[in-house]
Structure formats: structure tokens, C-alpha cells
Scaffold this active site. Structure first.
Site, mmCIF file in Angstrom:
data_model
loop_
_atom_site.group_PDB
_atom_site.id
_atom_site.type_symbol
_atom_site.label_atom_id
_atom_site.label_comp_id
_atom_site.label_asym_id
_atom_site.label_seq_id
_atom_site.Cartn_x
_atom_site.Cartn_y
_atom_site.Cartn_z
ATOM 1 C CE LYS A 83 -4.630 1.020 1.987
ATOM 2 N NZ LYS A 83 -5.325 0.862 3.422
HETATM 3 O O1 G3P Z 1 -9.244 1.696 4.184
HETATM 4 C C1 G3P Z 1 -9.229 3.235 4.682
HETATM 5 C C2 G3P Z 1 -9.908 3.279 5.842
HETATM 6 O O2 G3P Z 1 -9.270 2.451 6.759
HETATM 7 C C3 G3P Z 1 -9.967 4.943 6.550
HETATM 8 O O3 G3P Z 1 -11.300 4.765 6.940
HETATM 9 O O4 G3P Z 1 -12.810 5.903 8.602
HETATM 10 O O5 G3P Z 1 -10.324 6.353 8.741
HETATM 11 O O6 G3P Z 1 -11.391 7.452 6.826
HETATM 12 P P1 G3P Z 1 -11.359 6.286 7.650
#
Ligand code: G3P
Length: 217
Positions: A83
Site C-alpha cells: 500500500k
Molecule cells: O481503508 C481506509 C480506511 O481505513 C480509512 O477509514 O474511517 O479512517 O476514513 P477512515
């Protein structure tokens, strides 16, 4: 449509994978930090549980160190996707790693042109963060629709992996648009098979089975 789990929680991954619901796993430094586990150890363990892609994010921000880290991370399993942040250095690393046929997932995507750059760099997956766009009153799902349309206009092979999913509706909208993958927090995936009307209906069936003494075995 593929469902990836957006977690490093081993028990959750094992349970849902046993249910045949897991096509892959994504992690990021915040998810790894939340797990409290050693980064390389938990990635290695996850890659043994699921057969699909397991995203492990580099910790470096410079190209040279990203490449060094990728050398180590991709040896943790046969299904590791490296990633990389959608920066100049991340795209440069993606180009090199993709040319070596290493699976890559370019993350922190917030615009259609960023997604085009990732596809041109040969990314295996692009991760647009829909929830974080919604957080600033932008339209996360509109970005997904634009990326799917643009990718369809050309012979890009990059898979659209919807990330930063915050609701079942994000998953539904992704399916209606035709995104390839959605990475889902386990809480949201559970909501799909824990529907209250399904539970009520089954409870009524069981009550009638017992009342009428219906038997199979
Ligand atoms: O896969 C990316 C994800 O983990 C981010 O999520 O809720 O932190 O924007 P969030």
C-alpha cells in the site's frame, strides 16, 4: 463485487473468513496501531488466514525507503499488496513495483485525476476515501462514479477499491456504481447479515416449527 475487511483484528478476520465473506483484507498504519500488534507479525498472520490480497502500507514517505520496505513486506506472504500513498514518491514506487509484478494498492485518493495517475502507474488497486470526502461535505460516491467511468473509457486494469466506508449505503452505492472492491469495517459487514426483519421472521418460523412439532431429523 469483492468484500475486503478493513481491520487487523485476527478474531474478526477468522470468523468472517470462515463464513466465506472475506475476499481480502486492507490495513493502514492507524489500523495496525489500533491492533496493538507487531506490524510484520500481524500482516504475516493475516496473509495465512485469507487467500485474497492483504494490503500492508509502507511507513516511509520517500521513494527509496518505500522500495526498501516493499522488499521486506512482500516477503511476508504470497498475497501481499504493497500500500502506497498517492504522492509523487508513492506513484514513482508504484510504477517500479508494478513493473516487477508486485501487487500494489495506491491509497489516500481524493480526486479523479489522482486515480488516473495511479492507473497509469500500474496500480493493482486504487483506494478512494469516500468517508473522508463526505466529512468535508464533498461527495465521496460521486468520486467513485467518476473513477469507474474514466477507467471504463480506457484500458486501465486498476481495480477500484472503495475505502473509508462509514455506512451500509456506501457499500450499496458502490455496488450500484460497479466498483470492483469495497473494504468494509466488520461492524458494517455484520449489519448485512444481522437484519432485524430476518431475525423476526426466523423467530416466527421457529415458533411455528415448535408449535406444530415439525421434524426433519
Ligand atoms: O481503508 C481506509 C480506511 O481505513 C480509512 O477509514 O474511517 O479512517 O476514513 P477512515
Amino acid at each position: 463485487m469483492k468484500f475486503f475487511l478493513d481491520t487487523a483484528d485476527i478474531d474478526e478476520i477468522k470468523t468472517l473468513n470462515d463464513g466465506g465473506m472475506v475476499d481480502g483484507v486492507t490495513t493502514n498504519p492507524s489500523i495496525i496501531a489500533k491492533s496493538g500488534r507487531d506490524f510484520k507479525e500481524v500482516i504475516k498472520e493475516i496473509s495465512k488466514i485469507v487467500t485474497g490480497p492483504v494490503s500492508a502500507e509502507v511507513t516511509a514517505t520517500d521513494y527509496a525507503t518505500m522500495i526498501k520496505e516493499a522488499e521486506i513486506l512482500r516477503k511476508l506472504g504470497d498475497n501481499i499488496a504493497i500500500k502506497l500513498p498517492l504522492t509523487f514518491d508513492g506513484l514513482k514506487a508504484c510504477k517500479v513495483l508494478s513493473s516487477e509484478r508486485t501487487m500494489t494498492n495506491v491509497t489516500l485518493c481524493f480526486s479523479p485525476m489522482q486515480a488516473v495517475l495511479a492507473a497509469k502507474a500500474g496500480a493493482s488497486f486504487i483506494s478512494p476515501f469516500v468517508g473522508r470526502l463526505d466529512d468535508i461535505s464533498s461527495d465521496g460516491m460521486d468520486l467513485i462514479a467518476k473513477i469507474v467511468q474514466i477507467y471504463g473509457n480506457y484500458d486501465f486494469t486498476t481495480e477500484v477499491l472503495v475505502a473509508s466506508v462509514r455506512s451500509p449505503d456506501h457499500v450499496l452505492s458502490s455496488a450500484l456504481i460497479g466498483a470492483d472492491v469495497v473494504t468494509i469495517p466488520t461492524k458494517i459487514l455484520r449489519q448485512f447479515y444481522d437484519h432485524p426483519l430476518t431475525k423476526n421472521g426466523l423467530d416466527a418460523f421457529v415458533a411455528d416449527i415448535n408449535k406444530a412439532g415439525i421434524k426433519v431429523l
